[in-house]
Scaffold this motif. Structure first.
Motif, PDB file in Angstrom:
ATOM      1  N   THR A  94      59.567  47.981  24.429  1.00  0.00           N
ATOM      2  CA  THR A  94      59.040  47.124  23.354  1.00  0.00           C
ATOM      3  C   THR A  94      57.520  47.054  23.375  1.00  0.00           C
ATOM      4  N   GLY A  95      56.921  47.502  24.488  1.00  0.00           N
ATOM      5  CA  GLY A  95      55.467  47.427  24.605  1.00  0.00           C
ATOM      6  C   GLY A  95      54.966  46.020  24.894  1.00  0.00           C
ATOM      7  N   LYS A  96      55.896  45.087  25.083  1.00  0.00           N
ATOM      8  CA  LYS A  96      55.492  43.707  25.345  1.00  0.00           C
ATOM      9  C   LYS A  96      54.959  43.577  26.769  1.00  0.00           C
ATOM     10  N   GLU A  97      53.815  42.953  26.887  1.00  0.00           N
ATOM     11  CA  GLU A  97      53.157  42.868  28.181  1.00  0.00           C
ATOM     12  C   GLU A  97      52.651  41.455  28.407  1.00  0.00           C
ATOM     13  N   MET A  98      52.958  40.890  29.550  1.00  0.00           N
ATOM     14  CA  MET A  98      52.417  39.576  29.882  1.00  0.00           C
ATOM     15  C   MET A  98      51.220  39.770  30.781  1.00  0.00           C
ATOM     16  N   ARG A  99      50.176  39.007  30.538  1.00  0.00           N
ATOM     17  CA  ARG A  99      49.027  39.111  31.421  1.00  0.00           C
ATOM     18  C   ARG A  99      48.511  37.735  31.786  1.00  0.00           C
ATOM     19  N   LEU A 100      47.965  37.644  32.983  1.00  0.00           N
ATOM     20  CA  LEU A 100      47.170  36.477  33.334  1.00  0.00           C
ATOM     21  C   LEU A 100      45.750  36.793  32.888  1.00  0.00           C
ATOM     22  N   THR A 101      45.067  35.798  32.341  1.00  0.00           N
ATOM     23  CA  THR A 101      43.685  35.998  31.919  1.00  0.00           C
ATOM     24  C   THR A 101      42.816  34.947  32.590  1.00  0.00           C
ATOM     25  N   SER A 102      41.724  35.400  33.181  1.00  0.00           N
ATOM     26  CA  SER A 102      40.846  34.488  33.922  1.00  0.00           C
ATOM     27  C   SER A 102      40.222  33.447  32.994  1.00  0.00           C
ATOM     28  N   TRP A 103      39.777  32.353  33.574  1.00  0.00           N
ATOM     29  CA  TRP A 103      38.934  31.405  32.843  1.00  0.00           C
ATOM     30  C   TRP A 103      37.546  32.027  32.694  1.00  0.00           C
ATOM     31  N   VAL A 104      36.768  31.524  31.735  1.00  0.00           N
ATOM     32  CA  VAL A 104      35.382  31.985  31.587  1.00  0.00           C
ATOM     33  C   VAL A 104      34.586  31.586  32.830  1.00  0.00           C
ATOM     34  N   ASN A 105      34.723  30.332  33.244  1.00  0.00           N
ATOM     35  CA  ASN A 105      34.157  29.871  34.508  1.00  0.00           C
ATOM     36  C   ASN A 105      34.921  28.625  34.927  1.00  0.00           C
ATOM     37  N   GLY A 106      34.532  28.029  36.035  1.00  0.00           N
ATOM     38  CA  GLY A 106      35.282  26.917  36.602  1.00  0.00           C
ATOM     39  C   GLY A 106      35.446  25.716  35.696  1.00  0.00           C
ATOM     40  N   GLU A 107      34.619  25.601  34.666  1.00  0.00           N
ATOM     41  CA  GLU A 107      34.805  24.456  33.778  1.00  0.00           C
ATOM     42  C   GLU A 107      35.054  24.858  32.334  1.00  0.00           C
ATOM     43  N   ASP A 108      35.413  26.105  32.145  1.00  0.00           N
ATOM     44  CA  ASP A 108      35.704  26.567  30.784  1.00  0.00           C
ATOM     45  C   ASP A 108      36.962  27.429  30.796  1.00  0.00           C
ATOM     46  N   PRO A 109      38.099  26.846  30.409  1.00  0.00           N
ATOM     47  CA  PRO A 109      39.359  27.604  30.501  1.00  0.00           C
ATOM     48  C   PRO A 109      39.556  28.666  29.427  1.00  0.00           C
ATOM     49  N   ARG A 110      38.588  28.835  28.536  1.00  0.00           N
ATOM     50  CA  ARG A 110      38.766  29.866  27.509  1.00  0.00           C
ATOM     51  C   ARG A 110      39.044  31.214  28.172  1.00  0.00           C
ATOM     52  N   PRO A 111      39.757  32.127  27.494  1.00  0.00           N
ATOM     53  CA  PRO A 111      40.048  33.439  28.098  1.00  0.00           C
ATOM     54  C   PRO A 111      38.767  34.179  28.468  1.00  0.00           C
ATOM     55  N   GLY A 112      38.660  34.533  29.742  1.00  0.00           N
ATOM     56  CA  GLY A 112      37.497  35.270  30.233  1.00  0.00           C
ATOM     57  C   GLY A 112      37.687  36.765  30.037  1.00  0.00           C
ATOM     58  N   ILE A 113      36.871  37.548  30.742  1.00  0.00           N
ATOM     59  CA  ILE A 113      36.882  38.993  30.502  1.00  0.00           C
ATOM     60  C   ILE A 113      37.893  39.736  31.367  1.00  0.00           C
ATOM     61  N   PHE A 114      38.512  39.041  32.336  1.00  0.00           N
ATOM     62  CA  PHE A 114      39.446  39.728  33.241  1.00  0.00           C
ATOM     63  C   PHE A 114      40.897  39.369  32.913  1.00  0.00           C
ATOM     64  N   SER A 115      41.752  40.372  33.007  1.00  0.00           N
ATOM     65  CA  SER A 115      43.177  40.098  32.844  1.00  0.00           C
ATOM     66  C   SER A 115      43.960  41.003  33.778  1.00  0.00           C
ATOM     67  N   ILE A 116      45.180  40.577  34.100  1.00  0.00           N
ATOM     68  CA  ILE A 116      45.982  41.331  35.066  1.00  0.00           C
ATOM     69  C   ILE A 116      47.437  41.311  34.629  1.00  0.00           C
ATOM     70  N   GLY A 117      48.108  42.443  34.811  1.00  0.00           N
ATOM     71  CA  GLY A 117      49.513  42.523  34.426  1.00  0.00           C
ATOM     72  C   GLY A 117      50.152  43.755  35.030  1.00  0.00           C
ATOM     73  N   ILE A 118      51.400  43.969  34.674  1.00  0.00           N
ATOM     74  CA  ILE A 118      52.133  45.113  35.222  1.00  0.00           C
ATOM     75  C   ILE A 118      52.017  46.293  34.274  1.00  0.00           C
ATOM     76  N   ASP A 119      51.761  47.442  34.843  1.00  0.00           N
ATOM     77  CA  ASP A 119      51.740  48.671  34.067  1.00  0.00           C
ATOM     78  C   ASP A 119      53.162  48.927  33.558  1.00  0.00           C
ATOM     79  N   PRO A 120      53.355  49.072  32.249  1.00  0.00           N
ATOM     80  CA  PRO A 120      54.727  49.247  31.760  1.00  0.00           C
ATOM     81  C   PRO A 120      55.359  50.583  32.168  1.00  0.00           C
ATOM     82  N   ASN A 121      54.538  51.565  32.522  1.00  0.00           N
ATOM     83  CA  ASN A 121      55.069  52.897  32.790  1.00  0.00           C
ATOM     84  C   ASN A 121      55.254  53.246  34.256  1.00  0.00           C
TER      85      ASN A 121
END
Ligand SMILES: *[C@@H]1O[C@H](CO)[C@@H](O)[C@H](O)[C@H]1NC(C)=O
Ligand SMILES: *[C@@H]1O[C@H](CO)[C@@H](O)[C@H](O)[C@H]1NC(C)=O
Ligand SMILES: *[C@@H]1O[C@H](CO)[C@@H](O)[C@H](O)[C@H]1NC(C)=O
Ligand SMILES: *[C@@H]1O[C@H](CO)[C@@H](O)[C@H](O)[C@H]1NC(C)=O
Ligand SMILES: *[C@@H]1O[C@H](CO)[C@@H](O)[C@H](O)[C@H]1NC(C)=O
Ligand SMILES: *[C@@H]1O[C@H](CO)[C@@H](O)[C@H](O)[C@H]1NC(C)=O
Ligand SMILES: *[C@@H]1O[C@H](CO)[C@@H](O)[C@H](O)[C@H]1NC(C)=O
Ligand SMILES: *[C@@H]1O[C@H](CO)[C@@H](O)[C@H](O)[C@H]1NC(C)=O
Length: 483
Positions: free
Chosen positions: A164-191
């Motif tokens: 399905t191509g569906k992928e879950m990722r964790l996405t870092s906070w921008v910084n310790g007091e800003d929970p907006r999605p930061g530039i880093f993300s991590i997940g499982i390679d589907p292949n």
């Protein structure tokens, strides 16, 4: 005046405030600032918080018994409720979870196909930290665990699905007091069974590649008397998920993708969170640091970047001034016939882009690579409880090879010049050529069968990984599902 009482009644009944210590809220009820929902055994709390010096409000879930506010999930991470506007969380009459800034909806669980007439709906906070939305007879319709922010806790699943191509990722906070999605993300390679960490959309770090047909378990052991096990589970529908569990419930632990881009395993020890393991840490951990067809050897050589045997720097000038990203090229192009052989490397973090060739024996794995000239390398893994090995082939430039004798595996890299190959390998290559020419692919000898049967026995590596006395044990046992 009666209409006023009537109005007051309507207003108050549509926003029923909560009394202390409940683990759920029902349809049309709400919580506001300074109110929380506490899971049944008191482990987690849900409510509004303002991280650090921030004055905005966010709906989040945190450890209820840990004095330092540690948030594992944020609902409206990208849509803060600004100072001065009263934040409200409620189960709306259409059966959605909503976060309101005054009267404006800033976040919704957005559960699709909501039937028009919801008679009962509630949201319950479980003791594992999962917030669940339930619709009467329809049961669970939404889980916060399916919408992670930056933290992975026991019993949570992170998944990807190659169909399905569906992928879950964790996405870092921008910084310790800003929970907006930061530039880093991590997940499982589907292949392939591998964890990928991205910086924006560029690969930044990845785990070693695991090989299995059904599931794979590995773990960490710390001097705290605490072990964490994580396992990949491969399902028939193309979904792969990762779960983790711990040896003891008394130590709270979590994986968090820090704003710095490091994935960390942390445990709460008395008064503080201790980092038990983190990546990337060393130069060689950063994805493709040395470029294609190189091996990055931390603590082994200076400089850390070296060409694979039979390869030379693509640009000697760049190489001499420490510009590694161009990597290396072959001294001699492959002959695609008897001139080719394989160089064996041990203790290796396998390169990226592995392709799993199913149902192969060890010799077939070599042959499979040998007979296709685009194949640049192969590796195989014994799989317990199965009469097959998992054969990996590579058809691309080989990137992100790291010498890492602790978690390493064996890799065979294809080169032209047979003189390179040591005697045992030469012997092997001759063997390959003979069987390739004489018998072809379909050879299955009794000897081979015996080897394959012996491949039942899983080996166990005990591995000491850097950082706070944590051992990382590969191959703790395959096909074990830790639940
Ligand atoms: C919430 O709690 C804080 C600190 O205890 C207090 O200053 C504030 O007035 C409270 N807000 C409401 C709306 O009760
Ligand atoms: C938050 O406020 C404290 C105290 O005023 C200050 O020491 C700290 O540097 C501030 N943090 C940030 C990130 O501005
Ligand atoms: C929720 O509130 C709406 C509007 O006030 C009302 O129509 C509905 O009947 C309420 N639902 C329940 C289950 O109380
Ligand atoms: C809600 O879900 C629908 C489809 O499921 C999607 O099109 C829409 O963008 C979503 N809205 C929000 C605010 O996420
Ligand atoms: C490959 O080329 C490099 C640079 O010319 C040389 O140092 C190295 O010995 C060569 N290796 C082989 C196996 O020919
Ligand atoms: C692999 O082998 C198993 C058992 O021998 C068999 O059930 C399965 O169909 C085979 N898969 C492929 C892709 O050949
Ligand atoms: C060699 O492998 C590549 C990549 O998997 C594939 O596209 C190609 O068809 C293969 N060639 C042969 C002759 O099998
Ligand atoms: C797999 O098992 C075979 C036979 O027991 C053994 O020779 C080989 O070294 C094993 N390979 C790995 C990668 O463990």
């Amino acid at each position: 005046m009666q209409w006023l009482w009537c109005l007051l009644f309507i207003v108050s009944s549509s926003f029923l405030p909560l009394s202390a210590s409940v683990n759920s809220i029902s349809i049309n009820s709400s919580i506001s600032i300074n109110q929380t929902i506490i899971s049944a055994e008191g482990k987690f709390a849900l409510g509004f918080f303002s991280p650090g010096n921030s004055t905005s409000s966010y709906l989040g879930i945190w450890y209820n018994t840990i004095p330092k506010l540690t948030v594992i999930w944020v609902a409206n991470r990208a849509y803060p409720v600004p100072k001065g506007s009263p934040p409200v969380f409620r189960v709306s009459e259409d059966g959605n979870l909503v976060v309101l800034s005054g009267r404006e909806v800033v976040w919704t669980s957005n559960v699709s196909d909501i039937s028009a007439s919801i008679h009962s709906a509630d949201a319950v906070l479980l003791d594992n930290g999962n917030l669940v939305l339930r619709h009467g007879e329809d049961g669970d319709v939404w889980h916060s665990f399916d919408h992670p922010t930056d933290t992975f806790v026991p019993e949570m699943r992170i998944s990807s699905n190659k169909k399905t191509g569906k992928e879950m990722r964790l996405t870092s906070w921008v910084n310790g007091e800003d929970p907006r999605p930061g530039i880093f993300s991590i997940g499982i390679d589907p292949n392939r069974l591998q964890v990928n960490l991205w910086k924006r959309d560029e690969p930044y770090w990845r785990s070693n590649v695991y090989a299995t047909t059904s599931s794979y378990a590995t773990g960490f052991e710390s001097k705290l008397g605490f072990s964490a096990y994580f396992s990949f589970v491969v399902q028939d529908d193309g979904e792969v998920y990762l779960v983790y569990s711990t040896s003891t419930n008394t130590v709270r632990s979590r994986f968090t993708l820090a704003p710095s881009g490091r994935i960390q395993l942390l445990a709460w020890v008395q008064i503080a969170w201790i980092v038990l393991w983190q990546e990337p840490l060393d130069t060689c951990d950063f994805y493709g640091y040395c470029g294609p067809f190189t091996i990055c050897q931390q603590y082994v050589s200076i400089p850390v970047c070296n060409c694979l045997k039979g390869f030379q720097p693509k640009s000697h000038n760049a190489w001499n001034v420490g510009k590694w990203t161009g990597g290396c090229v072959r001294n001699n192009t492959l002959s695609c016939d008897n001139g080719d052989g394989f160089v064996k490397y041990e203790g290796i973090k396998l390169p990226d882009h592995a392709v799993t060739m199913r149902n192969k024996s060890i010799n077939e794995c070599e042959l499979e690579c040998f007979k296709n000239c685009s194949c640049t390398a192969y590796a195989y893994e014994n799989v317990t409880n199965e009469v097959t090995i998992v054969c990996l082939n590579w058809f691309t430039e080989l990137v992100d090879i790291q010498s890492n004798s602790f978690t390493g595996r064996v890799l065979y890299v294809r080169v032209h010049n047979i003189k390179l190959v040591d005697d045992s390998q030469k012997h092997k290559s001759t063997h390959i050529r003979k069987s390739f020419i004489a018998v072809g692919v379909a050879i299955v000898s009794i000897g081979l069968l015996i080897i394959v049967v012996f491949s039942y026995f899983w080996r166990r590596e005990k591995l000491i990984r850097k950082g706070n006395g944590v051992s990382l044990m590969g191959h703790l046992g395959r096909n074990n599902q830790f639940s």
